[in-house]
Design an enzyme around this catalytic site. Structure first.
Site, PDB file in Angstrom:
ATOM      1  N   ASP A 272      -7.128  18.116 -13.256  1.00  0.00           N
ATOM      2  CA  ASP A 272      -5.141  17.601 -13.880  1.00  0.00           C
ATOM      3  C   ASP A 272      -4.084  17.265 -12.457  1.00  0.00           C
ATOM      4  O   ASP A 272      -5.084  17.843 -11.608  1.00  0.00           O
ATOM      5  CB  ASP A 272      -4.776  18.928 -14.934  1.00  0.00           C
ATOM      6  CG  ASP A 272      -3.212  17.763 -15.850  1.00  0.00           C
ATOM      7  OD1 ASP A 272      -2.404  16.934 -15.318  1.00  0.00           O
ATOM      8  OD2 ASP A 272      -2.990  18.416 -16.977  1.00  0.00           O
ATOM      9  N   GLU A 458       4.934  18.001 -22.101  1.00  0.00           N
ATOM     10  CA  GLU A 458       4.963  19.879 -21.745  1.00  0.00           C
ATOM     11  C   GLU A 458       6.010  20.109 -21.355  1.00  0.00           C
ATOM     12  O   GLU A 458       6.789  19.630 -20.100  1.00  0.00           O
ATOM     13  CB  GLU A 458       2.915  18.947 -20.841  1.00  0.00           C
ATOM     14  CG  GLU A 458       3.650  18.185 -19.408  1.00  0.00           C
ATOM     15  CD  GLU A 458       2.626  17.672 -18.792  1.00  0.00           C
ATOM     16  OE1 GLU A 458       2.138  16.537 -18.828  1.00  0.00           O
ATOM     17  OE2 GLU A 458       1.832  18.363 -17.983  1.00  0.00           O
TER      18      GLU A 458
HETATM   19  C1  BGC Z   1      -1.101  16.043 -18.055  1.00  0.00           C
HETATM   20  C2  BGC Z   1      -1.801  15.549 -18.532  1.00  0.00           C
HETATM   21  C3  BGC Z   1      -1.587  14.690 -18.074  1.00  0.00           C
HETATM   22  C4  BGC Z   1      -1.900  14.086 -16.522  1.00  0.00           C
HETATM   23  C5  BGC Z   1      -1.974  12.680 -16.440  1.00  0.00           C
HETATM   24  C6  BGC Z   1      -0.634  16.219 -16.303  1.00  0.00           C
HETATM   25  O1  BGC Z   1       0.426  16.570 -16.070  1.00  0.00           O
HETATM   26  O2  BGC Z   1      -1.206  17.940 -18.346  1.00  0.00           O
HETATM   27  O3  BGC Z   1      -2.294  15.728 -20.030  1.00  0.00           O
HETATM   28  O4  BGC Z   1      -3.078  14.129 -18.237  1.00  0.00           O
HETATM   29  O5  BGC Z   1      -1.155  14.916 -16.515  1.00  0.00           O
HETATM   30  O6  BGC Z   1      -0.068  12.188 -16.068  1.00  0.00           O
END
Ligand code: BGC
Length: 581
Positions: A272, A458
């Protein structure tokens, strides 16, 4: 006579033939993923021999689909002009349709698909997402999220299908299948994420500690990954949380021994965001991460760090070879060597009526009827209706996070319809609109009150935690919309737009009908079809529904561990016209 080689053997041979020619820099290059606008791009594709490009938050690759394709075609050409001509994997956070592109078909977020619990529908939605992602230049999506959310405080509950392991496992299978192949065509590489324990952290904190026992992890969280692997998922993304106090990115026992060993996962494990600098540098490579999101300034540190580690023996060349083998294998498997460029012919498929029809079906099937007293629903088209609240006429608000931008939008976007649009289609009288619930209009028979959570993704969406911007109940302002109308004695139908169950015990009590609509996406008008009874409610709760905020004083939500907590509605609950009349 010589035995014919199987496709798998042929693939392995292609991979080995390429791998034996590669220098260490070329191998590390394949393991590197950058954003299309990161510093040094696009030259870095050649200078740093980049293996993959990502589009997520940040400037769009172009003005329109032609522009997006042109951008990725140009990057692909650069990759193909390197010594070994290895094409790029180009990935996008298409988590409910190609949601980064305005005008694409946007499906309900996974929580809504969990309520619909229809594998065939999930497969179709994923196949459409694959077409629209390919049409905008991608060959890889970072979806599906197969978390099992255990606490509604987590700001990513809606990215996952359900708190139920069996349902999540079934829908994961369908999602992987739909993304990776449709109508006999090669689709986009799917990503099961985030491995493992993302939704099971204590108190629902994004990136927090998961303190479940190994047996619980295996029993409750692992089955969707097993299903994804069996369905041939090309990639799995590691998670931000810790497990047993160890960062998941550096968790060799889980990534290498469990996932690649016991589950026999042959695909690639992608890190990630900025995982190299955040989660232990070469420890993550040793643990089994194959490709690193070396974005936003991480590229040099990653490439140099790994190179030195290989040279001084901290990271074995075998480990690097394993990573590169896995990456190349997927590049061959998804036809990147034969067809590296986006197909212009697909552009005309973006947001087409056939796609929206499936998204509207998904909206219909995802709605959960929690209350319907005195047959308030279906609405009589002759009644005088007022729609109340900003969520009633705003496609951005109804779509949640990961819509046009990372944290979502509060604007109406191209191609989408709103809930009010749908209601207007069926009502015989002029439908009135009270955007902020202050008008308390007279001469109405029924108020449709559309309330919910502002979009979040998030970190931002956690209740508690660093940001602490959200709550488990409706804001006072939202509660007032409802009060204005109930106090006048007007019948109220509440449509709740939310990424998780909210504590709405009082509003449910006070309303005549209550619908959990989750985050329906671009086809907001589909909601009216059920409100007016053109189709019946089919959705059932993918999560148990809390009674009070006290339910969350422990680590997890009402359905977990603390059996003394009785949710207001159990998982699987949902009325229908047939059942409630
Ligand atoms: C998220 C992922 C995402 C990635 C790329 C991260 O911060 O946790 O779910 O795919 O970013 O954008």
């Amino acid at each position: 006579m010589k035995k014919k080689r199987t496709p798998n053997q042929q693939l392995a041979q292609h991979v080995e033939a390429l791998l034996t020619q590669m220098t260490l820099s070329e191998k590390i290059g394949q393991m590197s993923q950058v954003r299309h606008f990161d510093e040094g791009m696009p030259a870095a594709i050649k200078t740093h021999l980049i293996g993959s490009v990502i589009h997520t938050e940040g400037p769009n690759p172009g003005e329109d689909a032609e522009g997006w394709q042109a951008k990725f075609r140009a990057l692909q050409k650069l990759a193909l002009s390197t010594r070994l001509k290895i094409p790029l994997l180009i990935g996008v956070d298409a988590v409910h349709g190609q949601n980064t592109f305005e005008g694409a078909t946007i499906f309900p977020h996974n929580i809504g698909l969990g309520a619909a619990a229809n594998s065939d529908l999930v497969e179709k939605a994923a196949a459409i997402t694959a077409v629209e992602a390919q049409a905008t230049g991608f060959n890889w999506v970072f979806s599906p999220c197969v978390a099992i959310p255990m606490n509604e405080k987590w700001g990513r509950v809606y990215e996952a299908f359900s708190e139920n392991t069996e349902l999540t496992t079934r829908l994961t299978r369908a999602s992987v299948k739909g993304h990776q192949g449709y109508n006999g065509k090669i689709g986009v590489m799917a990503t099961a994420k985030h491995f493992i324990g993302d939704g099971a952290t204590d108190f629902g904190l994004e990136g927090g500690s998961t303190t479940l026992s190994r047996a619980e992890v295996i029993q409750r969280l692992l089955p969707p990954y097993q299903a994804a692997v069996q369905s041939g998922v090309g990639s799995i993304m590691a998670s931000f949380n810790t497990l047993d106090g160890i960062s998941m990115h550096a968790h060799q026992a889980m990534i290498t021994d469990m996932l690649k060993g016991e589950l026999d996962f042959q695909g690639m494990v992608v890190s990630d965001w900025k995982a190299y600098s955040r989660f232990g540098q070469n420890d993550i490579i040793k643990a089994g991460i194959d490709m690193v999101m070396a974005v936003d300034g991480d590229l040099e540190e990653f490439q140099e760090g790994v190179r030195l580690a290989v040279l001084n023996g901290t990271v074995s060349e075998d480990r690097i070879n394993d990573a590169v083998r896995r990456i190349l294998r997927q590049k061959f498997r998804f036809g990147l060597f034969e067809n590296p460029f986006p197909d212009k012919g697909l552009i005309s498929k973006i947001g087409i009526p056939e796609h929206r029809k499936i998204a509207r079906q998904a909206v219909r099937e995802s709605l959960v009827l929690l209350k319907n007293e005195n047959q308030t629903l279906p609405l009589n088209p002759s009644s005088r209706i007022v729609v109340v609240g900003p969520f009633g006429n705003n496609s951005g608000l109804q779509s949640g996070g990961w819509t046009l931008t990372w944290q979502g939008t509060s604007k109406n976007y191209a191609g989408a319809t709103t809930i009010l649009d749908g209601i207007k289609k069926f009502a015989h009288h002029q439908v009135r609109y009270d955007p902020n619930g202050k008008a308390a209009m007279d001469n109405v028979d029924v108020a449709i009150i559309v309330i919910g959570e502002n979009p979040y993704a998030e970190f931002f969406g956690d209740v508690g935690g660093e940001m602490d911007l959200f709550q488990l109940s409706l804001t006072q302002e939202q509660q007032n919309y409802h009060k204005t109308y109930t106090e006048k004695g007007i019948k109220t139908v509440v449509v709740l737009i939310s990424g998780r169950p909210l504590v709405t015990t009082q509003q449910i009590e006070q309303s005549d009908a209550f619908v959990a609509a989750w985050l329906p996406g671009s086809e907001g008008d589909g909601i009216a079809e059920l409100l007016f009874g053109l189709a019946d409610f089919k959705g059932t709760l993918p999560h148990s529904w809390p009674k009070s905020e006290q339910d969350y004083q422990g680590k997890y939500g009402p359905n977990f561990w603390d059996k003394s907590v009785n949710p207001l509605f159990p998982i699987g609950y949902g009325l229908s016209y047939q059942k409630s009349t």
